[in-house]
Scaffold this active site. Sequence first.
Site, PDB file in Angstrom:
ATOM      1  N   CYS A 116       0.820  -1.225   0.000  1.00  0.00           N
ATOM      2  CA  CYS A 116       0.000   0.000   0.000  1.00  0.00           C
ATOM      3  C   CYS A 116       0.850   1.271   0.000  1.00  0.00           C
ATOM      4  O   CYS A 116       0.336   2.353  -0.281  1.00  0.00           O
ATOM      5  CB  CYS A 116      -0.948  -0.005   1.185  1.00  0.00           C
ATOM      6  SG  CYS A 116      -1.973  -1.469   1.229  1.00  0.00           S
ATOM      7  N   HIS A 256      -3.321   6.852   3.466  1.00  0.00           N
ATOM      8  CA  HIS A 256      -3.705   5.598   2.816  1.00  0.00           C
ATOM      9  C   HIS A 256      -5.135   5.272   3.237  1.00  0.00           C
ATOM     10  O   HIS A 256      -5.496   5.363   4.409  1.00  0.00           O
ATOM     11  CB  HIS A 256      -2.746   4.481   3.233  1.00  0.00           C
ATOM     12  CG  HIS A 256      -3.183   3.133   2.768  1.00  0.00           C
ATOM     13  ND1 HIS A 256      -3.576   2.902   1.475  1.00  0.00           N
ATOM     14  CD2 HIS A 256      -3.313   1.953   3.420  1.00  0.00           C
ATOM     15  CE1 HIS A 256      -3.930   1.635   1.356  1.00  0.00           C
ATOM     16  NE2 HIS A 256      -3.783   1.043   2.516  1.00  0.00           N
ATOM     17  N   ASN A 286     -10.129  -0.457   0.436  1.00  0.00           N
ATOM     18  CA  ASN A 286      -8.669  -0.337   0.404  1.00  0.00           C
ATOM     19  C   ASN A 286      -8.168  -0.829  -0.959  1.00  0.00           C
ATOM     20  O   ASN A 286      -8.254  -2.016  -1.257  1.00  0.00           O
ATOM     21  CB  ASN A 286      -8.088  -1.185   1.544  1.00  0.00           C
ATOM     22  CG  ASN A 286      -6.571  -1.102   1.621  1.00  0.00           C
ATOM     23  OD1 ASN A 286      -5.923  -0.613   0.702  1.00  0.00           O
ATOM     24  ND2 ASN A 286      -6.020  -1.609   2.707  1.00  0.00           N
TER      25      ASN A 286
HETATM   26  N1  COA Z   1     -18.429  -9.375   9.241  1.00  0.00           N
HETATM   27  C1  COA Z   1     -18.942  -9.697  10.436  1.00  0.00           C
HETATM   28  N2  COA Z   1     -18.183 -10.064  11.479  1.00  0.00           N
HETATM   29  C2  COA Z   1     -16.850 -10.092  11.293  1.00  0.00           C
HETATM   30  C3  COA Z   1     -16.264  -9.778  10.059  1.00  0.00           C
HETATM   31  C4  COA Z   1     -17.107  -9.401   9.004  1.00  0.00           C
HETATM   32  N3  COA Z   1     -16.643  -9.070   7.789  1.00  0.00           N
HETATM   33  N4  COA Z   1     -14.921  -9.891  10.173  1.00  0.00           N
HETATM   34  C5  COA Z   1     -14.682 -10.270  11.435  1.00  0.00           C
HETATM   35  N5  COA Z   1     -15.836 -10.398  12.105  1.00  0.00           N
HETATM   36  C6  COA Z   1     -16.033 -10.787  13.504  1.00  0.00           C
HETATM   37  C7  COA Z   1     -14.926 -11.646  14.039  1.00  0.00           C
HETATM   38  O1  COA Z   1     -15.118 -12.991  13.716  1.00  0.00           O
HETATM   39  C8  COA Z   1     -15.011 -11.366  15.515  1.00  0.00           C
HETATM   40  O2  COA Z   1     -16.043 -12.152  16.046  1.00  0.00           O
HETATM   41  P1  COA Z   1     -15.880 -12.856  17.496  1.00  0.00           P
HETATM   42  O3  COA Z   1     -15.711 -11.698  18.450  1.00  0.00           O
HETATM   43  O4  COA Z   1     -17.163 -13.602  17.634  1.00  0.00           O
HETATM   44  O5  COA Z   1     -14.657 -13.703  17.370  1.00  0.00           O
HETATM   45  C9  COA Z   1     -15.463  -9.911  15.594  1.00  0.00           C
HETATM   46  O6  COA Z   1     -16.000  -9.599  14.296  1.00  0.00           O
HETATM   47  C10 COA Z   1     -14.354  -8.941  15.898  1.00  0.00           C
HETATM   48  O7  COA Z   1     -13.258  -9.215  15.049  1.00  0.00           O
HETATM   49  P2  COA Z   1     -11.935  -8.382  15.147  1.00  0.00           P
HETATM   50  O8  COA Z   1     -10.940  -8.930  14.180  1.00  0.00           O
HETATM   51  O9  COA Z   1     -11.515  -8.249  16.580  1.00  0.00           O
HETATM   52  O10 COA Z   1     -12.471  -6.974  14.651  1.00  0.00           O
HETATM   53  P3  COA Z   1     -11.728  -5.596  14.648  1.00  0.00           P
HETATM   54  O11 COA Z   1     -12.507  -4.620  15.406  1.00  0.00           O
HETATM   55  O12 COA Z   1     -10.262  -5.753  14.964  1.00  0.00           O
HETATM   56  O13 COA Z   1     -11.827  -5.176  13.124  1.00  0.00           O
HETATM   57  C11 COA Z   1     -10.586  -5.122  11.087  1.00  0.00           C
HETATM   58  C12 COA Z   1     -11.251  -5.991  12.119  1.00  0.00           C
HETATM   59  C13 COA Z   1      -9.971  -5.992  10.006  1.00  0.00           C
HETATM   60  C14 COA Z   1     -11.616  -4.199  10.453  1.00  0.00           C
HETATM   61  C15 COA Z   1      -9.502  -4.278  11.791  1.00  0.00           C
HETATM   62  O14 COA Z   1      -8.661  -5.097  12.544  1.00  0.00           O
HETATM   63  C16 COA Z   1      -8.669  -3.507  10.810  1.00  0.00           C
HETATM   64  O15 COA Z   1      -9.150  -2.599  10.168  1.00  0.00           O
HETATM   65  N6  COA Z   1      -7.365  -3.804  10.704  1.00  0.00           N
HETATM   66  C17 COA Z   1      -6.495  -3.158   9.783  1.00  0.00           C
HETATM   67  C18 COA Z   1      -6.747  -3.691   8.416  1.00  0.00           C
HETATM   68  C19 COA Z   1      -6.065  -2.906   7.348  1.00  0.00           C
HETATM   69  O16 COA Z   1      -6.218  -1.726   7.268  1.00  0.00           O
HETATM   70  N7  COA Z   1      -5.338  -3.608   6.496  1.00  0.00           N
HETATM   71  C20 COA Z   1      -4.741  -3.070   5.353  1.00  0.00           C
HETATM   72  C21 COA Z   1      -3.384  -2.611   5.637  1.00  0.00           C
HETATM   73  S1  COA Z   1      -2.708  -1.853   4.223  1.00  0.00           S
END
Ligand code: COA
Length: 329
Positions: A116, A256, A286
Amino acid sequence: MVTEKYTRILGIGAYGPSRVVTNEQLSQTVDTSDEWIRSRTGILERRFGSDEQSTSDLALEAAQKALAHAGVLPDEIDLVLVATITPDMAFPSTACVLQHKLGLRKVACFDLEAACSGFLYALDVADSMLASGRYKKALVVGAEKMSSIMDWEDRTTCVLFGDGAGAAVLSKEGEGPALVGFYCGADGSNPSLLCQPAGGSALPASSETLSSRKHFLKMNGREIFKSAVRVMESSCRTLLEEHNLELSDVSLIIPHQANMRIVESLSQRLEVPMNKFYCNLERYGNTSAASIPLALNEAVQKKALSDGDLCLLVAFGAGLTWSSTIVRF
Ligand code: COA
């Protein structure tokens, strides 16, 4: 001889594929919901290329717009850099494919892979090559078909990404916003945080890698989130300090476009209000290396920047990599 003149953005262009997929539509095939995606990421919809479109086709659309905006003929380009993690194929480079599709002369072409952060890394590299005096006009593209490496059985990643492309024509000669500062960094200590495990020399394609779905993007979202906020903050501060500038000198920050919560955390840590951040991730998701040029192009089209304004571009991505660039309008 190395020249002291700033590299200018002579023109910029971007392309978002016409196929728009809303959160609601995604939730019909993936175990997710509009509410979850919206509240955790800020994304409302994303665009996907068609089956016939590869990354070079998206790049082509953006490049043609950038050339037209710059008023530069294809024949004048003597360097092509494409930043991508979704090349048309492992080799030859997507830049070479693009050269042919654009009908350019047989000029230097290569891909750059910094995930990215790729577009900002490519601006830095192109600036150095232009400064050598051996190249006069560079075409720099960030293009991704992220849908080609997404695992539709992994709801934690497949809802986050989209396809797109952005391009800029750069030169030391001519008028346009000036690239006045660059900073790039990386930490390769934990590549598995965000990667595509199979298909390279470490894990060549096999029936086992296919059945275990290792050709798709894998991510530890929580760890990436924390790193993103930390490295983007320090990347902004480091670059501004190097140039004796304050955050208050900056008119607009284009981060980004990964997740609105990351941008909000960055806004808090930098103590810069959200209205100084330009975001369009709600419509694109993204798009990796395409994200910054897609947003910059939109900011330019909407006249969000005036003559004399300083704009700070800041990116992070797999690697981990990070980069920031100061543009003076
Ligand atoms: N829809 C519904 N539920 C979802 C889901 C989706 N698409 N994806 C994950 N979940 C669930 C998980 O299974 C988890 O359930 P549980 O509590 O029963 O286990 C719950 O949501 C929380 O998951 P978690 O991973 O802790 O969520 P989060 O608040 O950390 O958000 C992201 C997840 C990916 C949105 C977040 O971590 C993020 O934005 N990370 C950075 C990603 C990024 O920018 N990457 C690119 C870098 S260039």
